[in-house]
Design a protein around this motif. Structure first.
Motif: not given
Length: 388
Positions: A267-273, A301-306, A366-371
């Motif tokens: 969810t974190l990866t997809w919502t940021i993307a 997508s923005a507030w599903m991330t928090l 932010a995506l590379p740091l999530v990975a």
């Protein structure tokens, strides 16, 4: 009585959350009234977040021996004073000062409220108490901000602060009267079963946590770059009338609450993307009917991330989770300030639609740091360490 106290504490969280976020929905009105540029008005958000991120941890530590209930009620009284200063502000400098007072008082309230709330209930009900208090913050996004924008457009932006001041004084008195049982001095962050402060910091400075904090900073910075100027941005790019900005902000809040149930790594990866893609599309969509749908995708997508990020920090290390969540709160407010400042620079040098592209680039970073964070967690799990 204890349950009533927790509900009053949640009401205070609702008020401080509303005061922080409502400015973005009234930015163009406020700028016109004070005769300042949109970029200058946007710095009211940046100053608030810098003060919250830097000042509130310091003040919370300095007041560690103060009775928690008195400090909680006192922070709301100070908050009310800051609202009154904003209400009487007829120049930019005085309003800027009020934002600093509001940020510092809100920061203390946010941290101390969780400790007072959990001290009122037995251990098996602490999670429910925290959830109730955080519901006040979520409620400020769902109801407080849209209502505040509606009030601002109907009666002027100052009316919000007069109303918030009056309500804060009522809630402060109610908190003081109903939460007298929580009188012992408690630590400013963490809990009794966590490690000492120095050890928590040492454990937090690892690849998993640092990369997660970095992703949190980039995500919120890109978000704030656009959200700070959401009112003029949506009116210019998506033809959303000023009176309907509150409806869009309502969607932001609803999506944030719905996401509380969807906390997974994917969810974190997809919502940021999706967040980055939506901002990029908004910057090029122009005034087309489907622009509103893109704005809706951005909101969700923005507030599903928090909440997913909060779950991530809570699960990184059980013995320093409170410290990590507190640290992430400061990082988020720092990112909000950086985004507001970056957005101000962009709109001074380029058209409003450039905000979407810049915000998208920062969010995507932010995506590379999530990975990296999840890869580090996988490596630790492979070594037999109990982490998420």
């Amino acid at each position: 009585m204890k349950n009533i106290a927790i509900y009053w504490i949640a009401a205070g969280a609702f008020l401080v959350g509303t005061s922080e976020l409502v400015i973005a929905g009234l930015l163009d009105t406020l700028a016109a009234d004070l005769n300042v540029s949109l970029a200058a008005a946007g710095q009211l958000v940046a100053v608030y977040s810098f003060a919250f991120a830097i000042g509130s941890p310091v003040l919370t530590a300095l007041t560690a021996r103060v009775n928690r209930t008195k400090l909680l009620a006192g922070s709301l009284v100070t908050f009310a004073a800051g609202c009154l200063v904003a209400f009487v502000s007829h120049d930019y400098a005085l309003l800027l000062l009020s934002r600093i007072v509001l940020a510092l008082s809100a920061g203390i309230y946010t941290v101390v409220s969780l400790h007072v709330g959990t001290s009122l209930v037995p251990p098996e009900k602490k999670g429910r108490a925290v959830g109730t208090i955080l519901l006040g913050t979520s409620g400020s996004m769902v109801l407080g901000v849209p209502l505040g924008v509606a009030v601002g457009h109907a009666f002027g932006w100052r009316a919000n602060f007069a109303l918030l001041a009056a309500l804060a004084l009522v809630v402060a008195l109610a908190v003081r009267m109903t939460a007298k049982a929580a009188s012992e001095a408690t630590p400013s962050v963490g809990s009794a079963d966590e490690l000492p402060r120095g050890q928590r910091l040492a454990r937090a400075l690892n690849g998993r946590a640092v990369s997660a904090l970095g992703s949190s900073l980039l995500w919120i910075t890109g978000y704030s770059t656009v959200y700070t100027y959401i009112s003029p941005f949506l009116q210019t790019r998506s033809q959303v009338p000023g009176g309907q900005i509150g409806s869009v902000l309502l969607l932001f809040g609803v999506c944030g609450v719905a996401a509380d149930r969807w906390g997974t790594s994917k969810t974190l990866t997809w919502t940021i993307a999706l967040h980055a893609a939506a901002l990029l599309l908004l910057s090029v969509a122009g005034q087309r009917p489907w622009s509103a749908l893109i704005a809706g995708a951005w909101a969700c997508s923005a507030w599903m991330t928090l909440p997913v990020l909060q779950v991530r920090f809570a699960s990184l290390d059980s013995r320093s989770s409170g410290f990590l969540i507190s640290l992430n709160s400061s990082v988020i407010h720092l990112g909000i300030a950086l985004g507001a400042a970056l957005g101000g620079i962009v709109i001074e040098a380029a058209p409003l639609n450039a905000l979407g592209g810049i915000g998208a680039a920062v969010v995507a970073a932010a995506l590379p740091l999530v990975a990296l964070s999840f890869r580090a967690s996988s490596a630790v799990r492979a070594e037999g360490t109990n982490v998420n």
